[in-house]
Design a protein around this motif. Structure first.
Motif, PDB file in Angstrom:
ATOM      1  N   THR A   1      -4.805  22.267 100.358  1.00  0.00           N
ATOM      2  CA  THR A   1      -4.957  23.570  99.698  1.00  0.00           C
ATOM      3  C   THR A   1      -5.442  23.378  98.268  1.00  0.00           C
ATOM      4  N   GLY A   2      -4.865  22.419  97.578  1.00  0.00           N
ATOM      5  CA  GLY A   2      -5.306  22.136  96.211  1.00  0.00           C
ATOM      6  C   GLY A   2      -6.753  21.682  96.165  1.00  0.00           C
ATOM      7  N   LEU A   3      -7.126  20.843  97.114  1.00  0.00           N
ATOM      8  CA  LEU A   3      -8.527  20.396  97.191  1.00  0.00           C
ATOM      9  C   LEU A   3      -9.457  21.587  97.445  1.00  0.00           C
TER      10      LEU A   3
ATOM     11  N   MET B   1      -8.936  24.688  96.716  1.00  0.00           N
ATOM     12  CA  MET B   1      -8.992  25.543  95.523  1.00  0.00           C
ATOM     13  C   MET B   1     -10.057  25.043  94.537  1.00  0.00           C
ATOM     14  N   CYS B   2     -10.353  23.763  94.614  1.00  0.00           N
ATOM     15  CA  CYS B   2     -11.346  23.169  93.714  1.00  0.00           C
ATOM     16  C   CYS B   2     -12.695  23.002  94.405  1.00  0.00           C
TER      17      CYS B   2
END
Lengths: 309, 277
Positions: free
Chosen positions: A57-59, A61-62
């Motif tokens: 999810t963090g990846l 988001m970027c």
């Protein structure tokens, strides 16, 4: 099918540098070509599914498009809250590829049997669920995942599955494929059960019962207008799924019938796994046969429905 | 560096606690003890550490801050207002029907909030992904994530710690709000974390410990980042739950409060002001 799916991930990575691959602890040599050519986008991260869904999810988001593969049970129910909150609530384009959807891991017992995955994934807003019938359909499906802006769960079958998809069929997310037109009874399948439906329909044709076959490669979202148009041509439906009777394809069709008076009355038989944990080992086929998810039982159920007028 | 280090709250710290009590008076509920515990940490982050643009919350090169212990969100909301992300009046509508702000921070709804948190153990995995993306893209932005000590009971925290260490994410800083209390009582009794600093060290982090209410010390710890060229960072911030009003301090009853009478809030505000006169 898994091999094709992962090869498609590799091809997507070749054409788009946003694509990253994440595995937990999967078979040695998996995607070695990806790892060799794009080491900065290949991650084998260990048995930590809860963390991995969050990390993906963090990846995402970027700006990354993470594809993850491991055994279906472990990236659905093991880390369900992460899939729901991290991927679903944030509505990030992560791709969860579950190996062994359905009864594939029957020899390994109930810890590995992914037979409620559709039910629980379906309950997540924003989630998209694919259960393709064969490797050829997978080849059409995967390119559609690249720029799709929502989380996706892809349910993989065993592999070496009979190819029923036709080169003439296009792949549109949510759009059922009408494999065979009939007039008496409609089989609705998903994943490999659409093949069972086709075989059953051929037998019924010889018995004088005209059976149609509709294949749902996408279980969420579904183009309901299209589905209703086909369903409205029949007065009886048999659903076939490699899934619990609770919350899967049969439940979806039940809900649609109940909510749409225009297609009522409609007779319905649901071929699915009973609401109980696996009681016996065996193969994918023997497990499905025992539950009546078989050509023979599909034919039998169709005849029972038709004989009941 | 422990809780025993005397700290004198400055005017802003007192004012922010007063504002949180005023919000409680109007909205009727909130995690007061948790917010008071982390106020100085998030204040320094936004005042002195993070690089961001409140007018362009999605600026790609911004530093990211995730409040993984989302229940402390009143402390975060105050900083976002001060930095110009949204209007102060929103604070007093928190959790109302139709309000922008809720009892936990929400991504996509609240400008400046980088992740929806509230269920514990989610912020650090997301932060690892963000920090990893920066490494892949060779970007300079940094990622900060504040976790609670109770939150460190969650297995996902330690799964992520392993990954952060493996990927040598020296652009990632975990701050542990170590107030020694969780909802039911003392962390030492419920699920002892000690030796906490050694745990993080053994997971491959570079560790600093600081008094989490001492503005100068916190700032100094942040200024020394990164602590290593090839390790993720953790700051163990020794804090006091409910810090600033003696009867709230280390008092689990104030972890979350609802339906507190207005006159009781006024009494607490008077105590706050008198104890820091």
């Amino acid at each position: 099918m898994r091999k094709t799916c992962l090869n498609e991930v590799y091809k997507l990575a070749q054409q788009d540098e946003r694509v990253v691959f994440i595995g937990s602890d999967i078979g040695q040599g998996t995607l070695d070509n990806f790892k060799t050519e794009y080491p900065e986008r290949f991650f084998m991260e260990g048995v930590s599914e809860a963390h991995l869904i969050g990390m993906m999810t963090g990846l995402a988001m970027c700006g990354k498009i993470p594809y993850m593969n491991t055994i279906a049970t472990f990236i659905t129910r093991r880390c369900y809250e992460q899939v729901l909150l991290d991927a679903g609530l944030h509505n990030q384009p992560i791709r969860i590829i579950g190996s062994g959807g359905g009864c594939v891991y029957a020899p390994l017992g109930p810890t590995h049997l992914a037979v409620e995955d559709i039910a629980i994934m379906r309950a997540i807003p924003n989630m998209t669920i694919f259960a393709p019938s064969d490797a050829e359909e997978m080849k059409k499906l995967m390119p559609a995942t690249l720029d799709y802006d929502r989380p996706i769960y892809i349910r993989l079958a065993k592999g070496g599955d009979t190819v029923i998809s036709r080169s003439s069929d296009s792949f549109e997310i949510g759009e059922p494929i009408y494999y065979k037109q009939g007039s008496d009874i409609l089989f609705i399948g998903t994943g490999i059960t659409s093949n069972i439906a086709l075989e059953a329909a051929a037998i019924l044709d010889e018995a004088g019962i005209s059976a149609g076959v509709l294949h749902l490669h996408t279980l969420k979202p579904i183009n309901q207008a299209s589905l209703l148009e086909t369903m409205s041509q029949y007065k009886a439906i048999v659903t076939l799924e490699e899934h619990s009777i609770i919350g899967g394809l049969g439940a979806i069709i039940s809900e649609i019938i109940a909510e749409n008076i225009s297609i009522q009355p409609m007779k319905l038989a649901k071929l699915a796994l009973p609401d109980q944990f696996q009681e016996e080992y065996g193969s994918q086929n023997t497990t499905m046969d025992a539950a009546g998810i078989s050509v023979a039982n599909a034919v039998a159920q169709a005849k029972i429905i038709m004989s009941n007028g | 560096m422990t809780n025993s280090t005397p700290v004198v709250l400055d005017k802003l710290s007192i004012q922010q606690r007063k504002t949180i009590l005023e919000i409680l008076k109007i909205t009727g509920r909130g995690h007061i003890g948790s917010a008071f515990s982390l106020l100085e940490i998030v204040r320094i982050l936004y005042d002195d550490v993070l690089s961001f643009n409140a007018k362009e919350p999605q600026w790609p090169d911004r530093d990211r801050f995730i409040l993984s212990k989302g229940h402390g969100c009143l402390g975060l909301y105050l900083q976002l207002v001060r930095q110009g992300y949204f209007a102060e009046k929103e604070l007093y509508k928190t959790s109302e029907q139709g309000a922008m702000l809720g009892g936990h921070p929400e991504y996509g709804r609240v400008p400046g909030v980088e992740a929806s948190t509230g269920s514990l153990g989610h912020g650090l995995p997301i932060a690892v992904g963000i920090a990893l993306a920066a490494k892949i893209d060779q970007k300079k932005y940094r990622t900060f994530v504040l976790v609670g000590d109770g939150e460190c009971n969650e297995g996902s925290i330690w799964e992520s710690a392993l990954a952060a260490s493996k990927h040598r994410l020296n652009n990632l800083t975990v701050i542990v709000d170590y107030n020694k209390f969780q909802c039911y009582g003392a962390t030492a009794d419920i699920c002892n974390l000690e030796p906490l600093a050694d745990k993080w060290r053994s997971f491959g982090f570079a560790v600093e410990e600081v008094n989490g209410h001492d503005i100068a010390s916190i700032r100094s710890s942040f200024n020394r980042l990164p602590y290593s060229s090839d390790k993720p960072n953790v700051i163990i911030a020794h804090t006091v739950k409910g810090f600033g009003i003696s009867e709230l301090e280390s008092n689990p009853a104030w972890h979350h409060k609802s339906r507190v009478p207005a006159d009781e809030i006024q009494r607490l505000i008077r105590i706050l002001e008198s104890e820091h006169a």
